[in-house]
Design a protein around this motif. Structure first.
Motif, short mmCIF file in Angstrom:
data_model
loop_
_atom_site.label_atom_id
_atom_site.label_comp_id
_atom_site.label_asym_id
_atom_site.label_seq_id
_atom_site.Cartn_x
_atom_site.Cartn_y
_atom_site.Cartn_z
N VAL A 367 0.84 -1.20 0.00
CA VAL A 367 0.00 0.00 0.00
C VAL A 367 0.87 1.25 0.00
N ARG A 368 1.93 1.26 0.82
CA ARG A 368 2.82 2.41 0.88
C ARG A 368 3.58 2.59 -0.43
N GLU A 369 4.04 1.48 -1.03
CA GLU A 369 4.74 1.57 -2.32
C GLU A 369 3.82 2.10 -3.41
N MET A 370 2.55 1.71 -3.36
CA MET A 370 1.60 2.21 -4.35
C MET A 370 1.39 3.71 -4.17
N GLU A 371 1.34 4.16 -2.93
CA GLU A 371 1.20 5.59 -2.66
C GLU A 371 2.40 6.36 -3.18
N VAL A 372 3.61 5.83 -2.92
CA VAL A 372 4.84 6.46 -3.41
C VAL A 372 4.88 6.43 -4.93
N PHE A 373 4.42 5.30 -5.53
CA PHE A 373 4.36 5.16 -7.00
C PHE A 373 3.53 6.31 -7.59
N ILE A 374 2.38 6.58 -7.02
CA ILE A 374 1.49 7.63 -7.53
C ILE A 374 2.14 9.00 -7.40
N LEU A 375 2.75 9.27 -6.25
CA LEU A 375 3.41 10.56 -6.03
C LEU A 375 4.61 10.73 -6.96
N LEU A 376 5.35 9.65 -7.16
CA LEU A 376 6.53 9.68 -8.02
C LEU A 376 6.14 9.97 -9.47
N SER A 377 5.06 9.32 -9.92
CA SER A 377 4.60 9.53 -11.29
C SER A 377 3.98 10.92 -11.47
N SER A 378 3.61 11.56 -10.35
CA SER A 378 3.05 12.92 -10.41
C SER A 378 4.14 13.98 -10.45
N GLY A 379 5.41 13.57 -10.36
CA GLY A 379 6.52 14.51 -10.50
C GLY A 379 7.16 14.93 -9.19
N SER A 381 9.64 14.85 -5.97
CA SER A 381 10.98 14.35 -5.70
C SER A 381 10.96 13.50 -4.44
N ALA A 382 12.06 12.81 -4.16
CA ALA A 382 12.14 11.96 -2.97
C ALA A 382 11.91 12.75 -1.69
N PRO A 383 12.54 13.94 -1.50
CA PRO A 383 12.26 14.72 -0.27
C PRO A 383 10.79 15.14 -0.16
N GLU A 384 10.19 15.50 -1.31
CA GLU A 384 8.77 15.90 -1.30
C GLU A 384 7.88 14.72 -0.94
N ILE A 385 8.22 13.54 -1.46
CA ILE A 385 7.45 12.33 -1.14
C ILE A 385 7.57 12.00 0.35
N ALA A 386 8.79 12.14 0.89
CA ALA A 386 9.00 11.88 2.32
C ALA A 386 8.15 12.80 3.17
N GLN A 387 8.08 14.07 2.77
CA GLN A 387 7.27 15.04 3.52
C GLN A 387 5.78 14.75 3.37
N GLU A 388 5.36 14.42 2.15
CA GLU A 388 3.94 14.15 1.89
C GLU A 388 3.45 12.93 2.65
N ASP A 390 4.96 11.65 5.29
CA ASP A 390 5.40 11.73 6.68
C ASP A 390 6.30 10.55 7.05
N ILE A 391 7.28 10.30 6.19
CA ILE A 391 8.25 9.23 6.42
C ILE A 391 9.65 9.81 6.27
N ALA A 392 10.66 9.04 6.70
CA ALA A 392 12.05 9.49 6.58
C ALA A 392 12.47 9.49 5.10
N LEU A 393 13.43 10.34 4.76
CA LEU A 393 13.91 10.43 3.38
C LEU A 393 14.49 9.10 2.92
N LEU A 394 15.25 8.44 3.82
CA LEU A 394 15.84 7.14 3.48
C LEU A 394 14.76 6.11 3.17
N THR A 395 13.67 6.15 3.95
CA THR A 395 12.54 5.22 3.71
C THR A 395 11.90 5.49 2.37
N ALA A 396 11.73 6.78 2.02
CA ALA A 396 11.15 7.14 0.72
C ALA A 396 12.02 6.64 -0.42
N LYS A 397 13.36 6.82 -0.28
CA LYS A 397 14.27 6.35 -1.33
C LYS A 397 14.24 4.82 -1.46
N THR A 398 14.08 4.14 -0.33
CA THR A 398 13.98 2.67 -0.36
C THR A 398 12.73 2.24 -1.12
#
Length: 423
Positions: A367-379, A381-388, A390-398
Motif C-alpha cells: 500500500v505504501r509503495e503504491m502511494e509512493v508510486f502515484i506521487l513519483l509519477s506525479s513529479g 521528488s524523494a524529499p517531497e514524497i517523504a514530507q507528503e 510523513d516518512i524518513a527520506l531514506l525510507t522514501a528512497k527505499t
C-alpha cells in the motif's frame, strides 16, 4: 392579584417560548442534513430542551403533591439526559475520535446519567418538597450530600464541554473553526453560570429569586439556540447544507462530489462524498478537502494553478486513509466562476480508480509503495514524497528503489505511462 397573574403568565409564557424555539431549532437542524450524526445529536439535544420546558410547565400546573413528585422525577431524569447529550454533542463536534469511537467510554457516558438520576428520583431526592408560587407549584431545593453530588455532575459535564471547546479552538486549522469554537465557548460559559446557583439553594424560597432563576434558565436555552443558529448561518457550523432539489440531484451521482470555496473549505458534499469522508476516518474533521486525502499538497498545487490560470495536471491520483486505506482515487477539479469570470469556488469530483488495484497486485506493490508510486509519477521528488507521506527520506528512497525493481522501469515518464494505462 394582577401582579400574581402577571408573574404566573410571565414564567409559563417564557417556558412555552423555550419549548417552541427549541423544537423548531431541532427540526430545522435535523432537516438541514439528516444523515449527519452531528445534526441528529443536536436535534436530540434541542428536542430534550423542548420536552424539559413542557415538563416544567406541567409541574407548575400540577394539582396535588403526588402529581408534583411525579413531574419532579421526570425533571431530574431529563436534567441528567440533557447534560449527557450536551457532552456527546460537543465530543462529536470537536472530533475527539479516541472517545467518540470508544464503545466502552460511550456506554459509560450513556449509563452514568441513569446511575446519577436513580437515587435522586427514589430514596434521595434533591428537593425537600414544594411551595406555592404565583405561577404555581415549584420545587424547594435541599442542601444535602447527594444534592451537591447531583448538581456537581451537571456542572462537571458543563466544564468538560468548555474544556473540549477550548481544545478545539486551540487546535483548529481554519479561522472558521476558531470562530465556531469561540461561539460554543461563549454559550457554554453562560450555561455554566446558570448552573452555579444550584449549589447554593435558598433555605426559604423567595418568589423573586425563584422567578429570576426560571427566567435565567429560559435565557440560557434561548442564547444557546440563537448562537448555534448564528454559527450555522455565519460560519457554516457542522458543514450544514440545506436539502433542496439540487442536492437531491447531486445525491443521485455515482461519484463523490464536493463543492468548496477557493480555500478548499467544504460547502457541500453529496451522500457518496459523506460516505467517503466517513471511510477515510475524517468525517468529524472534514472541514476542508485537504483533510480527506494524504496527498494534500498535490491538491493545493492544482487549486493554486487553477486560481492563477496556470496549466493543471488533471486528474489528480491519490490514495485515501482510514477504512478506505489502499483505495486509489481519481480527483477532477472544476472551477466555478461568477459573471465577471472570477473563480469563486470549486467542484471536486472523486471516483475510485479501479485499475490501480490491478496494477498494484500485478507488480506486488505494498500500500505504501503504491502511494509512493502515484506521487513519483506525479513529479514529486524523494524529499517531497517523504514530507507528503510523513516518512524518513531514506525510507522514501527505499520505496522508490523497490518500485523500480518490481516494475522493471527506469524513470518517472515510464512510471506515469504505466499508471495511465491502468486508469
Amino acid at each position: 392579584m394582577p401582579i400574581v397573574l402577571y408573574a404566573m403568565n410571565l414564567i409559563i409564557i417564557a417556558y412555552l417560548f423555550s419549548a417552541f424555539a427549541c423544537f423548531e431549532s431541532a427540526l430545522t437542524v435535523y432537516r438541514l442534513n439528516r444523515p449527519a450524526r452531528l445534526n441528529r445529536l443536536y436535534a436530540a439535544l434541542a428536542a430534550s430542551f423542548s420536552i424539559y420546558s413542557i415538563i416544567m410547565i406541567q409541574l407548575f400546573l400540577s394539582s396535588g403533591e403526588s402529581a408534583s413528585w411525579l413531574w419532579y422525577r421526570v425533571i431530574a431524569i431529563m436534567a441528567c439526559l440533557l447534560s449527557m447529550l450536551g457532552v456527546r454533542f460537543v465530543l462529536e463536534l470537536t472530533g475527539i475520535k479516541a472517545l467518540t469511537n470508544n464503545k466502552v467510554f460511550l456506554a459509560a457516558l450513556y449509563l452514568l446519567p441513569a446511575a446519577i438520576a436513580l437515587p435522586a428520583v427514589t430514596f434521595s431526592p434533591v428537593i425537600s418538597g414544594f411551595v406555592m408560587m404565583p405561577w404555581g407549584r415549584d420545587m424547594v431545593m435541599k442542601i444535602s450530600g447527594w444534592a451537591v453530588w447531583f448538581h456537581s455532575y451537571l456542572m462537571v459535564n458543563n466544564f468538560a464541554c468548555i474544556v473540549l471547546a477550548l481544545r478545539w479552538r486551540c487546535t483548529a486549522a481554519t479561522v472558521r473553526e476558531k470562530k465556531q469554537a469561540g461561539i460554543l465557548i461563549f454559550t457554554l460559559s453562560i450555561w455554566g453560570v446558570g448552573l452555579v446557583h444550584l449549589l447554593f439553594p435558598p433555605v426559604y424560597p423567595d418568589a423573586m429569586k425563584q422567578a429570576l432563576a426560571h427566567l435565567f434558565n429560559v435565557f440560557c436555552f434561548a442564547v444557546f439556540m440563537a448562537w448555534i443558529r448564528y454559527a450555522i448561518l455565519k460560519y457554516k457550523l457542522m458543514t450544514i447544507s440545506p436539502v433542496h432539489p439540487a442536492s437531491e440531484l447531486f445525491n443521485g451521482m455515482s461519484e463523490a462530489l464536493f463543492v468548496t470555496n477557493t480555500g478548499g473549505d467544504i460547502i457541500f458534499m453529496n451522500e457518496n462524498a459523506g460516505a467517503l469522508a466517513w471511510r477515510s476516518g475524517k468525517a468529524a474533521d472534514a472541514g476542508t478537502i485537504f483533510a480527506l486525502f494524504p496527498s494534500a499538497e498535490l491538491l493545493k498545487k492544482e487549486i493554486e494553478d487553477m486560481i492563477f490560470g496556470r496549466q493543471t495536471r488533471q486528474p489528480v491520483i491519490t490514495m485515501a486513509g482510514g477504512k478506505a486505506a489502499g483505495t486509489t482515487f481519481e480527483i477532477s477539479i472544476l472551477g466555478i466562476k461568477n459573471e465577471t469570470g472570477t473563480l469563486i469556488g470549486l467542484m471536486v469530483i472523486v471516483r475510485a480508480a479501479g485499475g490501480a488495484r490491478e496494477l498494484q497486485e500485478m507488480y506486488r506493490l505494498s500500500v505504501r509503495e503504491m502511494e509512493v508510486f502515484i506521487l513519483l509519477s506525479s513529479g514529486l521528488s524523494a524529499p517531497e514524497i517523504a514530507q507528503e507521506c510523513d516518512i524518513a527520506l531514506l525510507t522514501a528512497k527505499t520505496h522508490i528503489h523497490n518500485i523500480y525493481q518490481k516494475t522493471g522501469l527506469r524513470n518517472r515518464v515510464e512510471l506515469s505511462n504505466l499508471l495511465n494505462r491502468y486508469l
